[in-house]
Scaffold this active site. Structure first.
Site, PDB file in Angstrom:
ATOM      1  CD  GLN A  40      34.072  51.149  47.378  1.00 19.10           C
ATOM      2  OE1 GLN A  40      33.540  52.068  48.001  1.00 19.10           O
ATOM      3  NE2 GLN A  40      33.476  49.967  47.226  1.00 19.10           N
ATOM      4  CG  ASN A  75      38.982  39.372  39.221  1.00 16.93           C
ATOM      5  OD1 ASN A  75      39.324  40.271  38.452  1.00 16.93           O
ATOM      6  ND2 ASN A  75      37.932  39.473  39.996  1.00 16.93           N
ATOM      7  CG  ASN A  84      36.425  39.030  47.029  1.00 13.83           C
ATOM      8  OD1 ASN A  84      37.060  38.339  47.793  1.00 13.83           O
ATOM      9  ND2 ASN A  84      35.566  39.964  47.442  1.00 13.83           N
ATOM     10  NE  ARG A 103      28.777  37.037  40.810  1.00 12.59           N
ATOM     11  CZ  ARG A 103      28.535  36.013  41.630  1.00 12.59           C
ATOM     12  NH1 ARG A 103      29.313  35.783  42.654  1.00 12.59           N
ATOM     13  NH2 ARG A 103      27.504  35.232  41.427  1.00 12.59           N
ATOM     14  CB  ALA A 135      46.744  52.496  44.492  1.00  9.41           C
ATOM     15  CB  ALA A 136      42.894  54.961  41.657  1.00  7.70           C
ATOM     16  CG  ASP A 152      34.707  37.415  56.086  1.00  6.74           C
ATOM     17  OD1 ASP A 152      33.755  38.015  55.575  1.00  6.74           O
ATOM     18  OD2 ASP A 152      35.688  37.017  55.431  1.00  6.74           O
ATOM     19  CD  GLN A 188      48.212  42.053  40.507  1.00  8.57           C
ATOM     20  OE1 GLN A 188      47.878  41.601  41.594  1.00  8.57           O
ATOM     21  NE2 GLN A 188      47.610  43.094  39.950  1.00  8.57           N
ATOM     22  CB  VAL A 220      42.133  42.829  49.583  1.00 12.33           C
ATOM     23  CG1 VAL A 220      40.749  43.391  49.887  1.00 12.33           C
ATOM     24  CG2 VAL A 220      43.053  42.997  50.802  1.00 12.33           C
ATOM     25  CG  HIS A 264      36.229  36.784  51.650  1.00 10.91           C
ATOM     26  ND1 HIS A 264      35.564  37.387  52.683  1.00 10.91           N
ATOM     27  CD2 HIS A 264      36.024  37.568  50.569  1.00 10.91           C
ATOM     28  CE1 HIS A 264      34.987  38.491  52.235  1.00 10.91           C
ATOM     29  NE2 HIS A 264      35.243  38.613  50.954  1.00 10.91           N
TER      30      HIS A 264
HETATM   31  P1  NAX Z   1      37.021  49.406  43.172  1.00  8.36           P
HETATM   32  O1  NAX Z   1      36.364  48.948  41.910  1.00  8.36           O
HETATM   33  O2  NAX Z   1      36.608  50.658  43.829  1.00  8.36           O
HETATM   34  O3  NAX Z   1      38.587  49.509  42.923  1.00  8.36           O
HETATM   35  C1  NAX Z   1      39.330  48.524  42.288  1.00  8.36           C
HETATM   36  C2  NAX Z   1      40.490  49.221  41.623  1.00  8.36           C
HETATM   37  O4  NAX Z   1      41.335  48.203  41.093  1.00  8.36           O
HETATM   38  C3  NAX Z   1      40.079  50.124  40.469  1.00  8.36           C
HETATM   39  O5  NAX Z   1      40.673  51.388  40.650  1.00  8.36           O
HETATM   40  C4  NAX Z   1      40.629  49.409  39.241  1.00  8.36           C
HETATM   41  O6  NAX Z   1      41.085  50.314  38.237  1.00  8.36           O
HETATM   42  C5  NAX Z   1      41.792  48.640  39.843  1.00  8.36           C
HETATM   43  N1  NAX Z   1      42.208  47.455  39.110  1.00  8.36           N
HETATM   44  C6  NAX Z   1      41.440  46.584  38.397  1.00  8.36           C
HETATM   45  N2  NAX Z   1      42.215  45.641  37.843  1.00  8.36           N
HETATM   46  C7  NAX Z   1      43.487  45.907  38.222  1.00  8.36           C
HETATM   47  C8  NAX Z   1      44.739  45.293  37.955  1.00  8.36           C
HETATM   48  N3  NAX Z   1      44.824  44.234  37.145  1.00  8.36           N
HETATM   49  N4  NAX Z   1      45.841  45.838  38.490  1.00  8.36           N
HETATM   50  C9  NAX Z   1      45.771  46.943  39.266  1.00  8.36           C
HETATM   51  N5  NAX Z   1      44.617  47.575  39.544  1.00  8.36           N
HETATM   52  C10 NAX Z   1      43.496  47.060  39.025  1.00  8.36           C
HETATM   53  O7  NAX Z   1      36.918  48.135  44.170  1.00  8.36           O
HETATM   54  P2  NAX Z   1      37.135  48.109  45.731  1.00  8.36           P
HETATM   55  O8  NAX Z   1      35.840  48.409  46.402  1.00  8.36           O
HETATM   56  O9  NAX Z   1      38.340  48.912  46.085  1.00  8.36           O
HETATM   57  O10 NAX Z   1      37.390  46.536  45.940  1.00  8.36           O
HETATM   58  C11 NAX Z   1      38.567  45.906  45.496  1.00  8.36           C
HETATM   59  C12 NAX Z   1      38.452  44.402  45.651  1.00  8.36           C
HETATM   60  O11 NAX Z   1      38.285  44.049  47.018  1.00  8.36           O
HETATM   61  C13 NAX Z   1      37.272  43.759  44.914  1.00  8.36           C
HETATM   62  O12 NAX Z   1      37.758  42.583  44.259  1.00  8.36           O
HETATM   63  C14 NAX Z   1      36.348  43.351  46.027  1.00  8.36           C
HETATM   64  O13 NAX Z   1      35.555  42.231  45.671  1.00  8.36           O
HETATM   65  C15 NAX Z   1      37.342  42.994  47.110  1.00  8.36           C
HETATM   66  N6  NAX Z   1      36.821  42.934  48.490  1.00  8.36           N
HETATM   67  C16 NAX Z   1      37.329  41.983  49.293  1.00  8.36           C
HETATM   68  C17 NAX Z   1      36.924  41.840  50.604  1.00  8.36           C
HETATM   69  C18 NAX Z   1      37.479  40.771  51.478  1.00  8.36           C
HETATM   70  O14 NAX Z   1      37.020  40.667  52.622  1.00  8.36           O
HETATM   71  N7  NAX Z   1      38.459  39.964  51.065  1.00  8.36           N
HETATM   72  C19 NAX Z   1      35.880  42.728  51.162  1.00  8.36           C
HETATM   73  C20 NAX Z   1      35.716  44.015  50.425  1.00  8.36           C
HETATM   74  C21 NAX Z   1      35.807  43.882  48.926  1.00  8.36           C
HETATM   75  O15 NAX Z   1      34.578  43.451  48.466  1.00  8.36           O
END
Ligand code: NAX
Length: 329
Positions: free
Chosen positions: A15, A105, A131, A92, A12-13, A159, A112, A129, A187
Site C-alpha cells: 500500500q 525483518n 519497520n 507484525r 512496490a506492490a 512523525d 538487501q 521505511v 521510530h
Molecule cells: P504492505 O503489507 O501493504 O506492503 C508490503 C509489501 O512488501 C508487500 O507487497 C509484500 O509482498 C512486500 N514484501 C514483503 N517482504 C518483502 C521483501 N523481503 N522484499 C520485497 N518486498 C517484500 O505494507 P505497507 O503498508 O506498504 O508498509 C510497508 C512497511 O512500512 C511496513 O513495515 C510498515 O510497518 C512500515 N511503515 C513505516 C512507517 C515509518 O514511519 N517508518 C510508517 C508507515 C508504515 O507503518
C-alpha cells in the site's frame, strides 16, 4: 534532457508502494526535468499485484518515466540504483513480540544490504521505511560494504509531519507555520517529538502554547500513538501519509534546507548529543548546498528532553542487541 536516475523500491506492490511510485514517476520528487527509471522489487507472492501496478504506470504515459523493471531478484532490482527505498517487510501479526518482528525483518535487510553493495551505484542513497526501520537500516548499512555509512537513512519524517500538524491545530495556525521540529531517537512509541525547540511563526512553541501539561503529555502521546490510531480508524496502517513522508525525506535530502531550519531523519550517529556513535538515530539534520548533510549542532537539550531522548536511545541499543548476529563485526 538530463540523464535518467534510477530508483529502486522494495515492497512496490504494497500500500505504501502504491502511494509512492506514481509521484516519483510524475516528476514530483526529483524535478520536472529529471527522467526516472524504476526498479520494483517484490517477493514472489507479490509479483502478480506488481504486474498490475506496472500496467497502471504504463497507463499514465508519464513523460519522465523511462525503463520500469519488476523483479524478485535483488541484484537485478538494485542494479545501478541512485536511490533505494526499502519499504517491503513483514507486518507484525497477532501474538508476535516486537523482538520476533525484529528478527524476522532483520534477515531481509542483510540480503538487501549485500545486494545494494553488489549492484547499486557506490553513491546510492538508501532510505528504510519498513519497520523496525532504524534497526533495519543499521542492518542494511552494516551489510553493504563499500557504500558510505552516511548514505543510509531511516524514516521519522511521518512523525515530524504528524507533530507539526498537532501543534498547528492546538495553536490555531496553518501547519506550514511550524518549523524546527525534531523527532529524536527511534521510530517507535519511544520517539521524542521535541516541542522545546520547535517554532510557530518564528516564536518558541512554549510561548504560543502555554499549556505545558498538554505539551509534555497528550501532545507527545498523540504523536507516538498516531500510527495505532490510524489503524483503528481506517482498518489499515498509514499509507498515503507514509509515502508522502518518504518523498518529503528524499526531497529534503536532495535540496538545501531553508536557513535556520532542520528536518528529522535517522542517520548513523557520530556521537552528537551523547547518542552512541553507530546507532541509527533520528536527530536534527540539515542538507547543505553541495548535497551532503550534517547534524545541526547546538540545539538545546533540557532535562526533560534528555530523559526522553535517552529512553529512546536505550531502546535502539536493545534492538541492536537483538540482531547482533546480523551485524558483521
Ligand atoms: P504492505 O503489507 O501493504 O506492503 C508490503 C509489501 O512488501 C508487500 O507487497 C509484500 O509482498 C512486500 N514484501 C514483503 N517482504 C518483502 C521483501 N523481503 N522484499 C520485497 N518486498 C517484500 O505494507 P505497507 O503498508 O506498504 O508498509 C510497508 C512497511 O512500512 C511496513 O513495515 C510498515 O510497518 C512500515 N511503515 C513505516 C512507517 C515509518 O514511519 N517508518 C510508517 C508507515 C508504515 O507503518
Amino acid at each position: 534532457m538530463k540523464a535518467p536516475i534510477t530508483v529502486s523500491v522494495t515492497g512496490a506492490a504494497g500500500q505504501i508502494g502504491y502511494a509512492l511510485l506514481f509521484r516519483i514517476a510524475s516528476g514530483a520528487v526529483f524535478g520536472s526535468d529529471q527522467p526516472v527509471n524504476l526498479r520494483l522489487i517484490e517477493i514472489e507472492p507479490g509479483m502478480g499485484a506488481l504486474q498490475g501496478v506496472m500496467m497502471e504506470l504504463d497507463d499514465c504515459a508519464f513523460p519522465l518515466l523511462g525503463e520500469v523493471v519488476g523483479t524478485s531478484d535483488l541484484d537485478e532490482g538494485f542494479k545501478d540504483a541512485d536511490w533505494a527505498l526499502l519499504v517491503g517487510s513483514v507486518p507484525r501479526k497477532a501474538g508476535m513480540e516486537r523482538k520476533d518482528l525484529i528478527g524476522i525483518n532483520g534477515k531481509i535487510f542483510t540480503g538487501q544490504g549485500e545486494a545494494i553493495a553488489r549492484t547499486a551505484k557506490k553513491t546510492a542513497k538508501v532510505l528504510v521505511v519498513g519497520n523496525p526501520c532504524n534497526t533495519n537500516a543499521l542492518i542494511a548499512m552494516s551489510n553493504a560494504a563499500g557504500i558510505p555509512k552516511e548514505n543510509f537513512f531511516a524514516m521519522t519524517r511521518l512523525d515530524e509531519n504528524r507533530a507539526k500538524s498537532q501543534l498547528a491545530q492546538k495553536a490555531g495556525v496553518h501547519q506550514s507555520k511550524v518549523t524546527n521540529l525534531c523527532i529524536w531517537g527511534n521510530h517507535s512509541a519511544t520517539q521524542y517529538p521535541d516541542f522545546t525547540n520547535a517554532l510557530i511563526d518564528g516564536k518558541p512553541v512554549t510561548e504560543v502554547i502555554t499549556d505545558k501539561a498538554w505539551l509534555e503529555g497528550e501532545f507527545i502521546a498523540t504523536v507516538q500513538q498516531r500510527g495505532a490510531a490510524i489503524i483503528k480508524a481506517r482498518g489499515a496502517s498509514s499509507a498515503a501519509s507514509a509515502a508522502n513522508a518518504a518523498l518529503d525525506t528524499v526531497i529534503s535530502l536532495t535540496n538545501p534546507t531553508p536557513e535556520g531550519d532542520w528536518h528529522s531523519v535517522a542517520v548513523c550517529s557520530d556521537g552528537s548529543y551523547g547518542i552512541e556513535a553507530g546507532l541509527m538515530a533520528s536527530m536534527p539534520i540539515r542538507t547543505k548546498a553541495d548535497g551532503t548533510w550534517e547534524v545541526v549542532q547546538g540545539v538545546p537539550v533540557d532535562e526533560f528532553s534528555r530523559g526522553k531522548i535517552d529512553a529512546s536511545i536505550d531502546e535502539l541499543r536493545e534492538e541492536r542487541e537483538a540482531v547482533a548476529d546480523l551485524i558483521p563485526a
